[in-house]
Design an enzyme around this catalytic site. Structure first.
Site, PDB file in Angstrom:
ATOM      1  N   LYS A  68       0.825  -1.220   0.000  1.00 21.03           N
ATOM      2  CA  LYS A  68       0.000   0.000   0.000  1.00 21.03           C
ATOM      3  C   LYS A  68       0.857   1.267   0.000  1.00 21.03           C
ATOM      4  CE  LYS A  68      -4.066  -1.932   2.295  1.00 21.03           C
ATOM      5  NZ  LYS A  68      -5.007  -1.849   3.412  1.00 21.03           N
ATOM      6  N   ASP A 104     -10.069   1.947   1.355  1.00 15.20           N
ATOM      7  CA  ASP A 104     -10.201   1.682   2.796  1.00 15.20           C
ATOM      8  C   ASP A 104     -10.859   2.912   3.440  1.00 15.20           C
ATOM      9  OD1 ASP A 104      -9.006  -0.838   2.854  1.00 15.20           O
ATOM     10  OD2 ASP A 104      -6.994  -0.017   3.132  1.00 15.20           O
TER      11      ASP A 104
END
Ligand SMILES: NC(=O)c1ccc[n+]([C@@H]2O[C@H](COP(=O)([O-])OP(=O)(O)OC[C@H]3O[C@@H](n4cnc5c(N)ncnc54)[C@H](OP(=O)(O)O)[C@@H]3O)[C@@H](O)[C@H]2O)c1
Length: 283
Positions: A68, A104
């Protein structure tokens, strides 16, 4: 140049194979009759995998830690919120250019919005790791005021400072240690973004039960187990609870929408997730 293919390919990049995303996305493709397929790739060579994404015309890839953060310098364009968070969990191949997004953050926001209108409300957020960054930025972007508490207080201070600089007001976020959880003051929501409560870390709740009061919204992003000790205690004290399956579902729905350009069939994707990890309905 990639010529038109009968199937549009999406997938995920992680160090170890993960199949939860595949189950949700494939259920979504089936529900809408879309000619898409999803493959979870386990990779070590991130740059090589992105070269493959470009060369093969793969439409979208989800990424998990540590990719990420590692993926940021390898992309052509990064969505504003993802850049502020400093993490990308979704890559979309936009006509050969790789763009990074963070669903997210949007997933956490959608999960909370199922039970609370966030604007103008106050949240206590536990944790200062990768997930806490995404959730904290999402809540501040939704105009919540956030008090960040973390086991290592200095990291909470760093995150709160970054939030205040990003959102341009020193009152946007404050910081403290876990001892602040003994009294949640006038908070409307408590959001656990730490690993405390995960089965593999001993399951203990980070919050004293006496701090939980009726009407408080308690969201736990831990999803192994879905019913954490924190949520169990919160339910018993009359709080409204949101478990980690809701964020997991909505972050996948956000990816689906970016890849396909269509509204996600939430019910079908939720059923696929529930068959993998248990009931995911909001409480
Ligand atoms: N539902 C979803 O969609 C979703 C998405 C992403 C992540 N998650 C979950 O979110 C959790 C955190 O993930 P992450 O990637 O942010 O991990 P991370 O970057 O490793 O951060 C872990 C955080 O938890 C704190 N912590 C760890 N053990 C603790 C304990 N026993 N008591 C209090 N605080 C503790 C750490 O504090 P220190 O700074 O002091 O070490 C740190 O703030 C995991 O359970 C993960 O599965 C859920």
């Amino acid at each position: 140049m990639v010529r038109s293919a009968p199937l549009t390919l999406c997938g995920s990049l992680s160090r170890h194979p993960v199949t939860l995303g595949m189950r949700m996305h494939q259920a979504g493709y089936a529900a809408l009759g879309l000619p898409f397929a999803y493959v979870p790739f386990a990779v070590d060579d991130l740059a090589g995998a992105l070269a493959g994404m470009r060369a093969l015309g793969i439409r979208g890839l989800g990424v998990s830690m540590p990719f990420k953060r590692d993926v940021l310098p390898l992309l052509d364009r990064i969505d504003d919120l993802a850049a502020r968070i400093g993490a990308v969990n979704t890559i979309v191949n936009e006509e050969g250019l790789l763009a990074g997004y963070n669903t997210d953050a949007s997933g956490a926001r959608r999960a909370l919005e199922e039970v609370l209108e966030p604007a103008g409300r106050r949240a206590v957020l536990i944790g200062a790791g990768g997930a806490a960054h995404a959730v904290a930025y999402a809540l501040c972007a939704a105009r919540m005021r956030v008090h960040v508490v973390n086991r290592t207080r200095a990291k909470a201070e760093d995150l709160a400072g970054a939030l205040c600089r990003t959102f341009g007001a020193s009152s946007v976020a404050t910081a403290g240690g876990l001892e602040d959880l003994a009294d949640l003051g006038g908070a409307d929501a408590l959001v656990n973004c730490s690993s405390a409560g995960m089965a593999e870390y001993g399951s203990d709740s980070p919050v004293p039960e006496t701090a939980l009061r009726p009407g408080l919204v308690v969201m736990d992003i831990v999803y192994k187990p879905l019913e954490t000790r924190l949520l169990e205690a919160a339910r018993g004290r009359g709080c409204r609870v949101v478990h980690g399956g809701r964020m997991l579902l909505h972050q996948a729905c956000g990816q689906f929408e970016l890849y396909t350009g269509q509204p996600a069939p939430v019910g079908a994707m939720e059923a696929a997730l529930a068959s993998a990890i248990g009931s995911t309905s909001s409480a």
